[in-house]
Write a protein that holds these residues in place. Sequence first.
Motif, PDB file in Angstrom:
ATOM      1  N   GLU A  44      -4.659  -5.751  -6.058  1.00 23.36           N
ATOM      2  CA  GLU A  44      -6.095  -5.674  -5.794  1.00 23.36           C
ATOM      3  C   GLU A  44      -6.903  -6.509  -6.783  1.00 23.36           C
ATOM      4  OE1 GLU A  44      -6.935  -1.547  -5.913  1.00 23.36           O
ATOM      5  OE2 GLU A  44      -6.053  -1.112  -3.942  1.00 23.36           O
ATOM      6  N   THR A  95      -0.093  -1.690  -6.558  1.00 21.81           N
ATOM      7  CA  THR A  95      -1.290  -1.856  -5.714  1.00 21.81           C
ATOM      8  C   THR A  95      -2.479  -2.340  -6.531  1.00 21.81           C
ATOM      9  OG1 THR A  95      -1.764   0.503  -5.990  1.00 21.81           O
ATOM     10  CG2 THR A  95      -0.529  -0.142  -4.050  1.00 21.81           C
ATOM     11  N   GLU A 132       0.818  -1.214   0.000  1.00 27.15           N
ATOM     12  CA  GLU A 132       0.000   0.000   0.000  1.00 27.15           C
ATOM     13  C   GLU A 132       0.853   1.267   0.000  1.00 27.15           C
ATOM     14  OE1 GLU A 132       0.466  -1.014   4.413  1.00 27.15           O
ATOM     15  OE2 GLU A 132       0.382  -2.036   2.479  1.00 27.15           O
TER      16      GLU A 132
END
Length: 740
Positions: free
Chosen positions: A291, A287, A280
């Motif tokens: 995700e 990121t 993060e």
Amino acid sequence: MGTSVQVTPICGVFNENPLSYLVSIDGFNFLIDCGWNDHFDPSLLQPLSKVASTIDAVLLSHSDTLHLGALPYAVKQFGLNAPVFSTEPVHRMGLLTMYDQFLSRRQVSEFELFTLDDIDSAFQNVTRLTYSQNHHLSGKGEGIVIAPHMAGHLLGGTVWKITKDGEDVIYAVDYNRRKEKHLNGTVLESFVRPAVLITDAYNALNNQPPRQQREIFQDSISKTLKSGGNVLLPVDTAGRVLELILILEDYWAEHSLNYPIYFLTYVSSSTVDYVKSFLEWMGDSITKSFETSRDNAFLLKHVTLLINKSELDNAPDGPKVVLASMASLEAGFSHDIFVEWASEVKNLVLFTERGQYGTLARMLQADPPPKAVKVTMSRRVPLAGEELIAYEEEQNRLKKEEALKASLIKEEESKASHGPDNDLNDSMIIDTNNSHAPLDVVDPHGGGFRDIFIDGFVPPSISVAPMFPFYDTTSEWDDFGEVINPDDYVIKDEDMDQAAMNFGGNMDGKLDEGAANLMLDTKPSKVVSNELTVQVKCSLIYLDYEGRADGRSIKTILAHVAPLKLVLVHGSAEATEHLKQHCLKHVCPYVYTPQIEETIDVTSDLCAYKVQLSEKLMSNVLFKKLGDYEIAWVDAEVGKTENGMLSLLPISTSAPHHKSVLVGDLKMADFKPFLSSQGIQVEFAGGGALRCGEYVTIRKVGQAGQKGGGSGPQQIVIEGPLCDDYYKIRDYLYSQFYLQ
């Protein structure tokens, strides 16, 4: 009078020395960065020793030695006990960096400046903050707010914003404007008109190399490997090496290469384990990838982690790439590997950052590079023969002395515990007040002993009782139970050392288990050193992968930020003077370049005062809600409270008439959906105006987009006939931006 701000450089001005600066805000002293270099020269820290006791808080910006390397030493030797603030990655990566520094030097010298315990003590109470998190200080620092923001140079790298009474002091060094594989660029440009900006001139004279740099980097490595040579990349422990690892991973995957890549530090596996959990803090691409597909960029497929050079020595023969610490070549695995590989023409030493001044790396980066260099090779070897016998005899002597001291102390404690205050209820003691007790069994201290037969004489009062020593083991009790001796539960130093080494690579900021085992080897040893002359026949290449903004970017950012006052630190004298002259012409009229231990006053010239809003005044104020805020006109006069503080009191005369104003910047693109939600047909007309219904048009007239993000005089013009739609639209406009 504005917020009082003084800046005193402790280290790192007009040169490339470590960074450390004392910033005082209304008497609250911040130590921003606490760096050291790879020489670990204590003389550099003399200015810090003078002010360590006055420091109220420490702010760390990056995780490398130049920014936090002196923290363990300062805590141990200078009594620096102020709270420390950093981001989570700076704390973790900084801890590993210092572990690697200590282990690297301990293997080749009797390094005693600090220990692993000193490192743990310095980092155990660090307060970790996330980006943009406002932390309000208390006590002496009441009213001061600190917040870290992305710097873009290293993982977790920080631009610090310190706010007091609405005025910002920004500390921004070693930032990077460009987006990289694992990091986004800095957010420094989002700050506008701070009261004070403290920044560095390190790269002011350097321009970023062309975009073909990565191709040169990759081609140089590929060419060396294909010709049968090895490639050494001297790197830091847990900073810029992360970017290099991702570049090599992608290149190997893209070209299906099979040459081995090794990442060799004492804490390599811990470094990568931590980095896997810091996604993060990284760039958008990393990121988003995690995700959407749970793909962790640091699940390395081509890089092998090593913590011991013997593992590299036992690796299969053939071309290989080794990323090894330290980048300066002053110590660590990179130093030893360079000595072994330098004499081979086919090999390549690829530098990705400028070596620290006076180091072997800096010497090799000279133009032209030296053809031969003198190096000192040191290694720790076990004692043998007469040395081992002498060592063991000395250790035995010391143990006997310790045992003798311990027995004497125990005997003294024993005598003290068997004084006249002994418990008379003990079954081995006879009450001397009892007339039936025979005199010949009374001890000289007033007690007597049972089952002891004495024939022919009574012992004199100064003699010792003729019996084996007896020690009373009866525990003392109080109202809460058995009395506890805290000393019995204190962990011994050797036990703490043992426990501190049982790290196992967990998430508590500890060492790799293998690296710890290196230090747990209790065999007696010594350091053997010899000086060698190394013939440098290998290729030497320097490519800038430091991840710092270049001179052009620095000037652009400073012009955009436009601070009221500017303080330049950390950079050569030429770079500092060059940037100073540029900023005086194009950025701001107040540019300061202080010397070491020179205090400069950069207090704002704004006439700002603290005032208290009286309850009588606030009770008559009518607030109007505009968006997320409530605002109101306040007509008041300045007075003083009982304690002498300035206060706003209700005006004694009738309030003067004031004009209506529009609050905020009307954005047509935002106002259009609002009108649509109210059932009004609306569309954009020419020139950015809004056509509302059939007859009404709203447009902005005036200047906007002034430097600094503000706007010039503007008017909102409503055009159209006086009809129901006109008044309705005007009311909607007033409800959003109007204040009477």
